[in-house]
Each structure stands twice: as C-alpha cells, then as structure tokens.
Design a protein around this motif. Structure first.
Motif, PDB file in Angstrom:
ATOM      1  N   TYR A  54       0.879  -1.224   0.148  1.00 43.30           N
ATOM      2  CA  TYR A  54      -0.127  -0.029  -0.122  1.00 43.30           C
ATOM      3  C   TYR A  54       0.767   1.270  -0.061  1.00 43.30           C
ATOM      4  O   TYR A  54       0.493   2.084  -0.788  1.00 43.30           O
ATOM      5  N   TRP A  55       1.910   1.419   0.840  1.00 42.19           N
ATOM      6  CA  TRP A  55       2.662   2.692   0.945  1.00 42.19           C
ATOM      7  C   TRP A  55       3.487   2.715  -0.144  1.00 42.19           C
ATOM      8  O   TRP A  55       4.247   3.808  -0.532  1.00 42.19           O
ATOM      9  N   ILE A  56       3.964   1.596  -0.886  1.00 45.80           N
ATOM     10  CA  ILE A  56       4.788   1.913  -2.098  1.00 45.80           C
ATOM     11  C   ILE A  56       4.020   2.390  -3.118  1.00 45.80           C
ATOM     12  O   ILE A  56       4.613   3.262  -3.946  1.00 45.80           O
ATOM     13  N   SER A  57       2.596   2.514  -3.126  1.00 48.11           N
ATOM     14  CA  SER A  57       1.822   3.004  -4.254  1.00 48.11           C
ATOM     15  C   SER A  57       1.467   4.452  -3.822  1.00 48.11           C
ATOM     16  O   SER A  57       0.540   5.036  -4.514  1.00 48.11           O
ATOM     17  N   ASP A  58       1.958   4.756  -2.546  1.00 50.17           N
ATOM     18  CA  ASP A  58       1.573   6.174  -2.102  1.00 50.17           C
ATOM     19  C   ASP A  58       2.530   7.102  -2.381  1.00 50.17           C
ATOM     20  O   ASP A  58       3.723   6.665  -2.067  1.00 50.17           O
ATOM     21  N   ASN A  59       2.222   8.400  -2.583  1.00 50.52           N
ATOM     22  CA  ASN A  59       3.233   9.341  -3.001  1.00 50.52           C
ATOM     23  C   ASN A  59       3.257  10.663  -1.808  1.00 50.52           C
ATOM     24  O   ASN A  59       3.998  11.443  -2.286  1.00 50.52           O
ATOM     25  N   SER A  60       2.829  10.398  -0.749  1.00 54.23           N
ATOM     26  CA  SER A  60       2.469  11.141   0.304  1.00 54.23           C
ATOM     27  C   SER A  60       3.887  11.551   1.061  1.00 54.23           C
ATOM     28  O   SER A  60       4.722  10.678   0.750  1.00 54.23           O
ATOM     29  N   ALA A  61       4.027  12.392   1.639  1.00 49.44           N
ATOM     30  CA  ALA A  61       5.299  12.772   2.338  1.00 49.44           C
ATOM     31  C   ALA A  61       5.634  11.909   3.459  1.00 49.44           C
ATOM     32  O   ALA A  61       6.906  11.725   3.729  1.00 49.44           O
ATOM     33  N   LYS A  62       4.456  11.178   4.049  1.00 49.60           N
ATOM     34  CA  LYS A  62       4.757  10.268   5.030  1.00 49.60           C
ATOM     35  C   LYS A  62       4.936   8.907   4.453  1.00 49.60           C
ATOM     36  O   LYS A  62       5.566   7.965   5.371  1.00 49.60           O
ATOM     37  N   ALA A  63       5.015   8.586   3.173  1.00 49.79           N
ATOM     38  CA  ALA A  63       4.978   7.515   2.697  1.00 49.79           C
ATOM     39  C   ALA A  63       6.556   6.530   2.979  1.00 49.79           C
ATOM     40  O   ALA A  63       6.626   5.276   3.095  1.00 49.79           O
ATOM     41  N   GLU A  64       7.481   7.479   2.565  1.00 49.70           N
ATOM     42  CA  GLU A  64       8.780   7.118   2.589  1.00 49.70           C
ATOM     43  C   GLU A  64       9.064   6.431   4.076  1.00 49.70           C
ATOM     44  O   GLU A  64       9.560   5.265   4.179  1.00 49.70           O
ATOM     45  N   LEU A  65       8.798   6.977   5.073  1.00 49.05           N
ATOM     46  CA  LEU A  65       8.848   6.633   6.341  1.00 49.05           C
ATOM     47  C   LEU A  65       8.268   5.445   6.786  1.00 49.05           C
ATOM     48  O   LEU A  65       8.835   4.421   7.629  1.00 49.05           O
ATOM     49  N   ASN A 235      10.026  -1.334  -7.744  1.00 44.19           N
ATOM     50  CA  ASN A 235       8.738  -1.972  -7.997  1.00 44.19           C
ATOM     51  C   ASN A 235       8.699  -3.109  -7.006  1.00 44.19           C
ATOM     52  O   ASN A 235       9.633  -3.290  -6.055  1.00 44.19           O
ATOM     53  N   TRP A 236       7.573  -3.813  -6.548  1.00 42.75           N
ATOM     54  CA  TRP A 236       7.356  -4.717  -5.624  1.00 42.75           C
ATOM     55  C   TRP A 236       8.391  -5.870  -5.465  1.00 42.75           C
ATOM     56  O   TRP A 236       8.919  -6.155  -4.390  1.00 42.75           O
ATOM     57  N   ALA A 237       8.923  -6.320  -6.692  1.00 43.25           N
ATOM     58  CA  ALA A 237      10.027  -7.424  -6.514  1.00 43.25           C
ATOM     59  C   ALA A 237      11.168  -6.706  -5.835  1.00 43.25           C
ATOM     60  O   ALA A 237      11.913  -7.377  -5.147  1.00 43.25           O
ATOM     61  N   GLN A 238      11.614  -5.536  -6.521  1.00 42.79           N
ATOM     62  CA  GLN A 238      12.773  -4.975  -6.079  1.00 42.79           C
ATOM     63  C   GLN A 238      12.755  -4.597  -4.583  1.00 42.79           C
ATOM     64  O   GLN A 238      13.716  -4.608  -3.641  1.00 42.79           O
ATOM     65  N   TRP A 239      11.565  -4.118  -3.869  1.00 46.16           N
ATOM     66  CA  TRP A 239      11.464  -3.967  -2.806  1.00 46.16           C
ATOM     67  C   TRP A 239      11.673  -5.288  -1.578  1.00 46.16           C
ATOM     68  O   TRP A 239      12.340  -5.342  -0.666  1.00 46.16           O
ATOM     69  N   TYR A 240      11.238  -6.295  -2.262  1.00 40.28           N
ATOM     70  CA  TYR A 240      11.301  -7.634  -1.594  1.00 40.28           C
ATOM     71  C   TYR A 240      12.806  -7.752  -1.534  1.00 40.28           C
ATOM     72  O   TYR A 240      13.545  -8.544  -0.705  1.00 40.28           O
ATOM     73  N   ARG A 241      13.635  -7.803  -2.863  1.00 40.89           N
ATOM     74  CA  ARG A 241      14.899  -8.113  -2.822  1.00 40.89           C
ATOM     75  C   ARG A 241      15.834  -7.029  -1.937  1.00 40.89           C
ATOM     76  O   ARG A 241      16.658  -7.339  -1.214  1.00 40.89           O
ATOM     77  N   LEU A 242      15.517  -5.759  -1.932  1.00 39.34           N
ATOM     78  CA  LEU A 242      16.097  -4.858  -0.930  1.00 39.34           C
ATOM     79  C   LEU A 242      15.852  -5.079   0.393  1.00 39.34           C
ATOM     80  O   LEU A 242      16.936  -5.213   1.337  1.00 39.34           O
ATOM     81  N   LEU A 243      14.687  -5.931   0.626  1.00 37.52           N
ATOM     82  CA  LEU A 243      14.469  -6.270   1.904  1.00 37.52           C
ATOM     83  C   LEU A 243      15.567  -7.437   2.473  1.00 37.52           C
ATOM     84  O   LEU A 243      16.081  -7.824   3.294  1.00 37.52           O
ATOM     85  N   ASP A 244      15.990  -8.328   1.438  1.00 35.96           N
ATOM     86  CA  ASP A 244      16.854  -9.540   1.842  1.00 35.96           C
ATOM     87  C   ASP A 244      18.199  -8.920   1.930  1.00 35.96           C
ATOM     88  O   ASP A 244      19.085  -9.391   2.525  1.00 35.96           O
ATOM     89  N   LEU A 245      18.299  -7.626   1.257  1.00 36.18           N
ATOM     90  CA  LEU A 245      19.985  -6.854   1.351  1.00 36.18           C
ATOM     91  C   LEU A 245      20.021  -6.122   2.635  1.00 36.18           C
ATOM     92  O   LEU A 245      21.052  -5.798   3.058  1.00 36.18           O
ATOM     93  N   LEU A 246      18.840  -5.713   3.295  1.00 36.54           N
ATOM     94  CA  LEU A 246      18.693  -4.704   4.290  1.00 36.54           C
ATOM     95  C   LEU A 246      19.429  -5.258   5.477  1.00 36.54           C
ATOM     96  O   LEU A 246      19.092  -6.294   6.110  1.00 36.54           O
TER      97      LEU A 246
END
Length: 277
Positions: A54-65, A235-246
């Motif tokens: 949901y927050w990936i698809s949101d462009n509001s200021a608080k979405a990044e956090l 994109n969604w797949a990249q977020w999951y891969r970033l989670l693996d690297l985080l």
C-alpha cells in the motif's frame, strides 16, 4: 481500510516468498493448518506485506518513512518465521546453499569456471547483486546503467591503486562485463545465482567489521539502483530483494538517510570499505 485476514486454514503466499524463506509452499501450508502459533505469525507477516504494498503506491510525504517501518517489521517477522522453521522442520533459507562458506578465491574461481566471467572481470563480483536489482525493473534504464558503469569504473581504479598503479582490469574486460550484464536488449541468465555469489564474495572476509561495512554499502547502492527506474521508486519485486539486502540492525530513520546518499559520497564510502581488498 485494513486488509482482511486470510481464513484460518487458507494460506496466503506472495510470489517468491517460499523461495526467499527456503521452504516449499506445501510445508508452509501444513504448518499454517496445524500450528495456531505459526498461523498468527504468518498472518502478521502477510498484513505487513500488504501494508508495504500500500505505501509503495502512495506518494505522500509520510510514505517513505512508513515504507521503511514496514520493511523493518517484515525483517523482524522473517527472522521469527525462520526460527520457527528451524525448530519445526530444521529448514533455513541458507541451508540449501553452501556457497556463502566458500572463500573469496573459491567464489571467484566458481565465477570463472561455471559462469564464464573471464580473467579479471571476476573482480566485478560486488556489482552482481546490484545488477540483479536493476533487472527486476524489466530492463536497466540509462540512469541505472550509468550508476553501475560508474561503480565498475571505480572498482577498476581502486584495484589499480591497490596494485601500485598497474592496470588490473583492462578496459576490454569492463566493456565485456557491461555488454553481458547491462545491455537493455537482453536479460542475462542466472542472475539470482550470480547475485548470491556476489553477496558471498562481499561477506568473504575475516574481519566482521569490514563485512558489515561492505553489506551496508551494498544495500545503499542497491537502494539507489532501485530508485533509478522510470518511476523513481522500486517495484514490488525490488522491494523484496532490498529487504533481503537490508542489514537487520538498520532502523527506518537511519535507512532513509542512507538511501538518499549521492553517488560521490557512496564512492567515497566504497573506498573506505576497500571492497576488493
């Protein structure tokens, strides 16, 4: 509106999740049906995935956090799930791969013998996880290719500096690497395997402090690559891969600051981390 929970005996699984956890969907489903404690844990995990989406698809200021908060929550839940799997099935995601235990020299030899990275081009191994992230967005665009190319050129320079000015990676090997992995016309095969070897190479050092620095730098670079796509967000797949690297100990506020580091500062950190030493 909060996402609805799955029904008690219905396992909801996002694509790629079983592979990341190193367990089959059938085993997850059996645990979900037979173990109420695991069912609760898995439902929380699914809700966190839906919240992140949901927050990936949101462009509001608080979405990044909020995205980072959900990433951190997902990381904690995945750790609990892996612990549960180890107890219930003696299964871990790392259990089916012994490559992470190989030495850096053995990893480079594997890249030469099994994956065709000839000569000194194997020293671009730290870039392979970034290449995989880039290709999760269909194909790398000009900004991504420029970032990867600049990083590769920096590694060449760093190796040359370590070798007292000798040309360790000749230009032809850099061009061959770029042609194989950064050509938007065709996706290279075996990227997940190659990215795993790249990560194992980064981890293959006797100094825990240096390994930690390398992993944090890898995540920062991966975040930049993912945010260099056409929509300026992964994109969604990249977020999951970033989670693996985080790195697990990285908190949301720190991650947000690190993620927006400009390229020159990243390269300065790359020098301090001595990626190929």
């Amino acid at each position: 509106m909060q996402p609805a929970l799955p029904r008690p005996t219905q396992l909801l699984v996002f694509a790629g999740t079983p592979q990341r956890l190193g367990v089959s969907t059938d085993l997850l489903s059996q645990l979900y049906q037979e173990r109420p404690a695991f069912r609760t844990l898995w439902d929380d995990y699914v809700l966190a995935q839906l919240g992140l989406k949901y927050w990936i698809s949101d462009n509001s200021a608080k979405a990044e956090l909020r995205r980072f908060e959900y990433l951190q929550t997902l990381g904690e839940l995945e750790s609990e799930i892996r612990a549960y799997l180890r107890h219930a099935w003696d299964i871990t995601r790392e259990g089916h791969s012994t490559q992470a235990e190989d030495t850096p020299a053995e990893i480079l030899q594997t890249l030469r013998d099994e994956h065709g990275l000839k000569g000194p081009s194997v020293y671009f191994a730290p870039l392979l996880p970034l290449v995989e992230i880039a290709w999760l967005e269909r194909s790398p665009n000009d900004r991504v290719i420029k970032f990867l190319l600049t990083s590769a050129e920096y590694l060449c320079k760093r190796l040359s500096d370590l070798a007292s000015g000798l040309d360790v990676v000749p230009t032809r090997h850099l061009l061959a690497f770029v042609g194989r992995f950064m050509c938007p016309e065709h996706r290279p095969p075996e990227l997940q395997r190659l990215a795993g070897l790249g990560r194992a190479y980064i981890k293959g050092h006797s100094s825990p402090r240096l390994v930690k620095g390398r992993e944090r730098l890898l995540w920062r670079c991966a975040y930049q690559v993912a945010h260099s796509n056409n929509e300026r967000r992964p994109n969604w797949a990249q977020w999951y891969r970033l989670l693996d690297l985080l790195p697990r100990e990285t908190n949301g506020l720190e991650s947000e600051a690190l993620a927006h580091t400009p390229l020159p500062a990243l390269l300065a950190d790359l020098e301090r981390a001595n990626v190929n030493r």
